[in-house]
Design an enzyme around this catalytic site. Sequence first.
Site, PDB file in Angstrom:
ATOM      1  N   GLY A 192      42.451 -52.060 -37.608  1.00  0.00           N
ATOM      2  CA  GLY A 192      42.865 -51.279 -38.774  1.00  0.00           C
ATOM      3  C   GLY A 192      43.845 -52.036 -39.639  1.00  0.00           C
TER       4      GLY A 192
ATOM      5  N   CYS B 295      43.549 -38.956 -35.141  1.00  0.00           N
ATOM      6  CA  CYS B 295      44.536 -39.055 -36.214  1.00  0.00           C
ATOM      7  C   CYS B 295      45.755 -38.181 -35.914  1.00  0.00           C
ATOM      8  CB  CYS B 295      43.885 -38.617 -37.516  1.00  0.00           C
ATOM      9  SG  CYS B 295      45.008 -38.689 -38.903  1.00  0.00           S
TER      10      CYS B 295
HETATM   11  C1  LIG Z   1      46.720 -45.716 -43.469  1.00  0.00           C
HETATM   12  C2  LIG Z   1      46.014 -45.265 -42.217  1.00  0.00           C
HETATM   13  C3  LIG Z   1      45.076 -44.243 -42.292  1.00  0.00           C
HETATM   14  C4  LIG Z   1      44.401 -43.823 -41.140  1.00  0.00           C
HETATM   15  N1  LIG Z   1      43.425 -42.866 -41.248  1.00  0.00           N
HETATM   16  C5  LIG Z   1      42.683 -42.538 -40.165  1.00  0.00           C
HETATM   17  C6  LIG Z   1      41.584 -41.644 -40.281  1.00  0.00           C
HETATM   18  O1  LIG Z   1      41.248 -41.153 -41.362  1.00  0.00           O
HETATM   19  N2  LIG Z   1      40.885 -41.355 -39.151  1.00  0.00           N
HETATM   20  C7  LIG Z   1      41.212 -41.886 -37.920  1.00  0.00           C
HETATM   21  O2  LIG Z   1      40.547 -41.595 -36.927  1.00  0.00           O
HETATM   22  N3  LIG Z   1      42.246 -42.741 -37.792  1.00  0.00           N
HETATM   23  C8  LIG Z   1      42.964 -43.088 -38.883  1.00  0.00           C
HETATM   24  N4  LIG Z   1      43.963 -44.014 -38.764  1.00  0.00           N
HETATM   25  C9  LIG Z   1      44.197 -44.679 -37.458  1.00  0.00           C
HETATM   26  C10 LIG Z   1      43.422 -46.005 -37.360  1.00  0.00           C
HETATM   27  O3  LIG Z   1      42.031 -45.774 -37.375  1.00  0.00           O
HETATM   28  C11 LIG Z   1      43.773 -46.773 -36.073  1.00  0.00           C
HETATM   29  O4  LIG Z   1      43.431 -45.987 -34.969  1.00  0.00           O
HETATM   30  C12 LIG Z   1      45.264 -47.127 -35.979  1.00  0.00           C
HETATM   31  O5  LIG Z   1      45.750 -47.640 -37.220  1.00  0.00           O
HETATM   32  C13 LIG Z   1      45.523 -48.164 -34.860  1.00  0.00           C
HETATM   33  O6  LIG Z   1      44.798 -49.342 -35.102  1.00  0.00           O
HETATM   34  P1  LIG Z   1      45.517 -50.680 -35.713  1.00  0.00           P
HETATM   35  O7  LIG Z   1      46.682 -50.986 -34.814  1.00  0.00           O
HETATM   36  O8  LIG Z   1      44.445 -51.735 -35.669  1.00  0.00           O
HETATM   37  O9  LIG Z   1      45.961 -50.339 -37.109  1.00  0.00           O
HETATM   38  C14 LIG Z   1      44.685 -44.418 -39.882  1.00  0.00           C
HETATM   39  C15 LIG Z   1      45.638 -45.437 -39.820  1.00  0.00           C
HETATM   40  C16 LIG Z   1      46.289 -45.878 -40.965  1.00  0.00           C
HETATM   41  C17 LIG Z   1      47.294 -47.001 -40.858  1.00  0.00           C
END
Ligand SMILES: Cc1cc2nc3c(=O)[nH]c(=O)nc-3n(C[C@H](O)[C@H](O)[C@H](O)COP(=O)(O)O)c2cc1C
Length: 342
Positions: free
Chosen positions: A224, A100
């Site tokens: 995500g 994160c």
């Molecule tokens: C609103 C939001 C909250 C997120 N919270 C976390 C989290 O609590 N822990 C984590 O490891 N990654 C978190 N992420 C990252 C996502 O797990 C993921 O790695 C990232 O969005 C990329 O994937 P995507 O392109 O499919 O969205 C968050 C992402 C978003 C958009």
Amino acid sequence: MQIGNHILKNNLVVAPMAGVTDRPFRQLCKKLGAGLAVSEMVTSNSLLYGSEKTLRRANHEGEVDPISVQIAGADPKMMAEAAKHNVDNGAQIIDINMGCPAKKICNVMAGSALLKDEPLVAQILKAVVGAVDVPVTLKIRTGWDKNNRNAIEIAKMAQDIGVQALAMHGRTRACLYMGDAEYDTIAAVKQSINIPLIANGDITTPEKAKHVLDYTGADAVMIGRAAQGRPWIFREIEHYLKTGEHMLPPTVEEIHTVMLEHLHDLYSFYGDLAGMRVARKHISWYTKGLAGSASFRHNMNTLQTIELQLNAINDFFAELKSKNERLVYVDTATEGSEALAA
Ligand SMILES: Cc1cc2nc3c(=O)[nH]c(=O)nc-3n(C[C@H](O)[C@H](O)[C@H](O)COP(=O)(O)O)c2cc1C
């Protein structure tokens, strides 16, 4: 796809998203095809275990197995305690957040900030793996910044310490969410470890999921943002991976039904007022791109009771259904690019 002793029904994983992947959303995604859904991150600070937010995040009542809980923090002892505490409260997999990029997290040297300090990463992993009997998984980015992509070192270290699966987002900490995710580093990591690797970042369509699996050799994909307002993406990807063909997108009728079920779950999980507020962002995601949704969404944020919220939704969908319209995704990679075709 197997993590420790847990055999997953497929290789499609819901990414942990704070403020999004609460129990109602995880349940819904699992029902609509996801094989695993990781919880929102839970703090490792034991002083906050009793807070309403942390208690809610640790509520897994009725959740379909396996229950994966993500913990965040930078102190090995506290992380080990947090892992034990969450296992005592139902976690069947402990996931460690080193992915994160949020300032709130990185300022206390947790999340992806940890990637900068490999000895500390090792201490945290050893402490957590040693503290619990359930499988421990790790979520990372490719590195700290483009000059410091240390994912291979971290991945090997994690495997040696006993971590049982690795999820990897194809961006560095410094990239935040800018640019495109890259999959070369994920492919290189896959070549260097034997534990299951879950590829993540910008996977928005069934084709992209297949491409990332083929290109990286990863065992699974994690989705995500593309699941926001589109929890059925998991069954669409599953179908495409199995058959090479696309499922028809959901009808407006089905979107309405799924959304109402989701909202009622949110109301009972958070209580009426908080549930109504949490529901707003989901309503906005579900309806983005539907005919007339801009003014509908604007008005939605002014409504202050569940009854008004539900009435507005029912009126909106009644209008769409009367026109016999169906949602067609033109290019889901671009936000708001869905279009309605009669
Ligand atoms: C609103 C939001 C909250 C997120 N919270 C976390 C989290 O609590 N822990 C984590 O490891 N990654 C978190 N992420 C990252 C996502 O797990 C993921 O790695 C990232 O969005 C990329 O994937 P995507 O392109 O499919 O969205 C968050 C992402 C978003 C958009």
